[in-house]
Design a protein around this motif. Structure first.
Motif, PDB file in Angstrom:
ATOM      1  N   ALA A  55       0.624  -1.044   0.054  1.00  0.00           N
ATOM      2  CA  ALA A  55       0.085  -0.023  -0.001  1.00  0.00           C
ATOM      3  C   ALA A  55       0.973   1.264  -0.093  1.00  0.00           C
ATOM      4  CB  ALA A  55      -1.043  -0.027   1.453  1.00  0.00           C
ATOM      5  N   VAL A  56       0.853   2.116  -0.947  1.00  0.00           N
ATOM      6  CA  VAL A  56       1.371   3.491  -0.854  1.00  0.00           C
ATOM      7  C   VAL A  56       0.679   4.550  -0.547  1.00  0.00           C
ATOM      8  CG1 VAL A  56       2.608   4.987  -2.811  1.00  0.00           C
ATOM      9  CG2 VAL A  56       2.313   2.327  -2.968  1.00  0.00           C
ATOM     10  N   ASP A  57       1.194   5.182   0.348  1.00  0.00           N
ATOM     11  CA  ASP A  57       0.526   6.558   0.831  1.00  0.00           C
ATOM     12  C   ASP A  57       1.369   7.602   0.767  1.00  0.00           C
ATOM     13  OD1 ASP A  57      -1.647   6.717   2.851  1.00  0.00           O
ATOM     14  OD2 ASP A  57      -0.247   7.662   4.121  1.00  0.00           O
ATOM     15  N   PRO A  58       0.599   8.875   0.381  1.00  0.00           N
ATOM     16  CA  PRO A  58       1.108  10.089   0.023  1.00  0.00           C
ATOM     17  C   PRO A  58       1.799  10.745   1.279  1.00  0.00           C
ATOM     18  CG  PRO A  58      -1.183  10.553   0.197  1.00  0.00           C
ATOM     19  CD  PRO A  58      -0.977   8.826   0.616  1.00  0.00           C
ATOM     20  N   SER A  59       2.994  11.384   0.784  1.00  0.00           N
ATOM     21  CA  SER A  59       3.937  11.981   1.806  1.00  0.00           C
ATOM     22  C   SER A  59       3.584  13.344   1.760  1.00  0.00           C
ATOM     23  CB  SER A  59       5.279  12.021   1.370  1.00  0.00           C
ATOM     24  OG  SER A  59       5.757  10.332   1.640  1.00  0.00           O
ATOM     25  N   SER A  60       3.769  14.039   2.846  1.00  0.00           N
ATOM     26  CA  SER A  60       3.393  15.501   3.040  1.00  0.00           C
ATOM     27  C   SER A  60       4.532  16.436   2.558  1.00  0.00           C
ATOM     28  CB  SER A  60       3.191  16.023   4.623  1.00  0.00           C
ATOM     29  OG  SER A  60       3.359  17.206   4.742  1.00  0.00           O
ATOM     30  N   LYS A  61       4.116  17.460   1.375  1.00  0.00           N
ATOM     31  CA  LYS A  61       5.016  18.347   1.053  1.00  0.00           C
ATOM     32  C   LYS A  61       5.560  19.372   2.237  1.00  0.00           C
ATOM     33  CE  LYS A  61       5.149  17.586  -3.391  1.00  0.00           C
ATOM     34  NZ  LYS A  61       6.545  17.192  -3.876  1.00  0.00           N
ATOM     35  N   THR A  62       4.880  19.370   3.320  1.00  0.00           N
ATOM     36  CA  THR A  62       5.202  20.499   4.326  1.00  0.00           C
ATOM     37  C   THR A  62       6.469  19.622   5.084  1.00  0.00           C
ATOM     38  OG1 THR A  62       3.259  21.414   4.132  1.00  0.00           O
ATOM     39  CG2 THR A  62       4.437  21.883   6.039  1.00  0.00           C
ATOM     40  N   THR A  63       5.953  18.493   5.814  1.00  0.00           N
ATOM     41  CA  THR A  63       6.814  17.871   6.931  1.00  0.00           C
ATOM     42  C   THR A  63       7.477  16.685   6.503  1.00  0.00           C
ATOM     43  OG1 THR A  63       4.909  16.336   7.312  1.00  0.00           O
ATOM     44  CG2 THR A  63       5.089  18.663   8.601  1.00  0.00           C
ATOM     45  N   GLY A  64       7.266  16.174   5.113  1.00  0.00           N
ATOM     46  CA  GLY A  64       7.663  15.111   4.524  1.00  0.00           C
ATOM     47  C   GLY A  64       7.165  13.620   5.217  1.00  0.00           C
ATOM     48  N   GLY A  65       6.465  13.788   6.146  1.00  0.00           N
ATOM     49  CA  GLY A  65       5.811  12.431   6.793  1.00  0.00           C
ATOM     50  C   GLY A  65       4.743  11.996   5.880  1.00  0.00           C
TER      51      GLY A  65
ATOM     52  N   VAL B  66      -0.884  -4.446  -5.462  1.00  0.00           N
ATOM     53  CA  VAL B  66      -0.275  -3.032  -5.260  1.00  0.00           C
ATOM     54  C   VAL B  66      -1.351  -1.842  -5.155  1.00  0.00           C
ATOM     55  CG1 VAL B  66       1.477  -1.414  -6.070  1.00  0.00           C
ATOM     56  CG2 VAL B  66       1.801  -3.971  -6.479  1.00  0.00           C
ATOM     57  N   GLU B  67      -1.679  -1.363  -4.130  1.00  0.00           N
ATOM     58  CA  GLU B  67      -2.447  -0.308  -3.928  1.00  0.00           C
ATOM     59  C   GLU B  67      -1.804   1.024  -4.141  1.00  0.00           C
ATOM     60  OE1 GLU B  67      -5.734   1.662  -0.844  1.00  0.00           O
ATOM     61  OE2 GLU B  67      -4.599  -0.088  -0.207  1.00  0.00           O
ATOM     62  N   THR B  68      -2.149   1.816  -5.209  1.00  0.00           N
ATOM     63  CA  THR B  68      -1.457   3.302  -5.356  1.00  0.00           C
ATOM     64  C   THR B  68      -2.000   4.190  -4.357  1.00  0.00           C
ATOM     65  OG1 THR B  68      -2.927   3.831  -7.206  1.00  0.00           O
ATOM     66  CG2 THR B  68      -1.084   2.475  -7.603  1.00  0.00           C
TER      67      THR B  68
END
Length: 340
Positions: free
Chosen positions: A186-196, A249-251
């Motif tokens: 499972a793929v999870d988006p990352s924050s552009k602000t904190t990177g987490g 594979v989950e995008t």
């Protein structure tokens, strides 16, 4: 019925989306962090596996030199040179991870994927060596299996909130009940602000996460575009080496032009909600024309009529797109909320 058909013996060889890329000269897959020339699993165009897949050998892609790519012999020499630089502790670690992963140890598989995802130079070095050992073992296993693939890969994509994780929970339990070993990446988006990243997809797969025949691995995108991570292909190979015969594979929630996962899997499934647009939306190029199967989710209650309508519209729209295979035509189906 559409998804249950995947479980029938021999179905995977008769149809199933695009064929994986034929064996390349040299080697075929290595860590993308250390090898920019990572080869993808699928070739453009959908054809029958039995016709185009042929003897599919797992061969890693060599890390190209600045001027010219290395051949297989040069790649092997480079790998041997890399192995000579390892300390005793690193050699023991590599041996433990390789033996444990090939033996189906979940903790070794998790460590191996973490090693592949690392941005540390020395860990990249170890990950490349680990992947090479796994690929060599997989190549031997496939030789003993009459050169047939040992695993079936499915990519699941769609906009945010389309019901991908809920579907995987039900579908995965059905597969493990049939005796399959299922790996979910499972793929999870990352924050552009904190990177987490929240890495919260696993919370929607409570029952599947308790199943010992299933392995769920959430990973952050870390800014990678296309709906997947930069090491998704490597994680797939490691899961196959650990004995998982079905890879899901989950995008992340994607748009019209994010379909990188389509080049890594055997079957690409697109999930859309009952309010997913009209016929014009369906004929737009992009992710729609890459899909082997379009699934309209949440087709129950008041949304049943809209779901049937969008199914008819997308079915009509797909007829206007050029088929990439003479053997398989993309289909549009609808499912109830939380049902596989």
């Amino acid at each position: 019925m559409m998804f249950q058909a995947l479980l029938l013996p021999g179905v995977w060889c008769r149809w199933g989306g695009r064929a994986r890329a034929p064996a390349l000269q040299g080697s075929r897959a290595s860590l993308s962090a250390a090898s920019p020339g990572l080869a993808q699993r699928r070739a453009p165009g959908r054809q029958l596996h039995s016709l185009v897949r042929g003897p599919r050998g797992l061969r890693p892609v060599p890390a190209p030199a600045p001027s010219a790519p290395l051949g297989l012999r040069g790649f092997r020499a480079e790998q041997q040179q890399m192995a000579l630089t390892l300390s005793d502790w690193e050699k023991r670690l590599l041996e433990r991870l390789c033996n444990g992963l090939l033996g189906g140890d979940r903790s070794c598989l998790a460590e191996g994927i973490t090693l592949a995802e690392s941005t540390n130079g020395q860990k990249k070095h170890l990950a490349r060596l680990l992947l090479q050992k796994v690929l060599d073992c997989q190549r031997e296993r496939e030789r003993l299996n009459d050169q047939r693939p040992l695993a079936f890969r499915m990519g699941l994509s769609g906009p945010p909130g389309a019901g991908k994780s809920t579907f995987i929970e039900k579908f995965g339990k059905m597969l493990t009940g049939k005796g399959h070993k299922v790996a979910v990446l499972a793929v999870d988006p990352s924050s552009k602000t904190t990177g987490g990243s929240l890495l919260g997809d696993k919370t929607r797969m409570i029952e599947l996460s308790r199943d010992m025949n299933a392995y769920i691995r959430p990973s952050p995108t870390l800014g990678t575009l296309g709906g997947v991570t930069r090491t998704t292909n490597e994680a797939i190979i490691l899961c196959e080496g650990a004995g998982y015969d079905i890879i899901l594979v989950e995008t992340v929630g994607v748009g019209q032009s994010e379909f990188a996962v389509a080049d890594m899997v055997d079957m690409f499934i697109l999930f859309i909600s009952p309010a997913g647009g009209d016929e014009l939306q369906g004929i737009k190029r992009g992710i729609i024309e890459m899909a082997d199967l379009v699934v309209v989710t949440k087709a129950d209650g008041e949304l049943l009529v809209p779901a049937r309508k969008i199914q008819a519209e997308y079915t009509s729209a797909l007829k206007l797109l050029r088929n990439q295979s003479k053997s398989w035509k993309p289909k549009v189906v609808y499912i109830k909320c939380g049902c596989a």
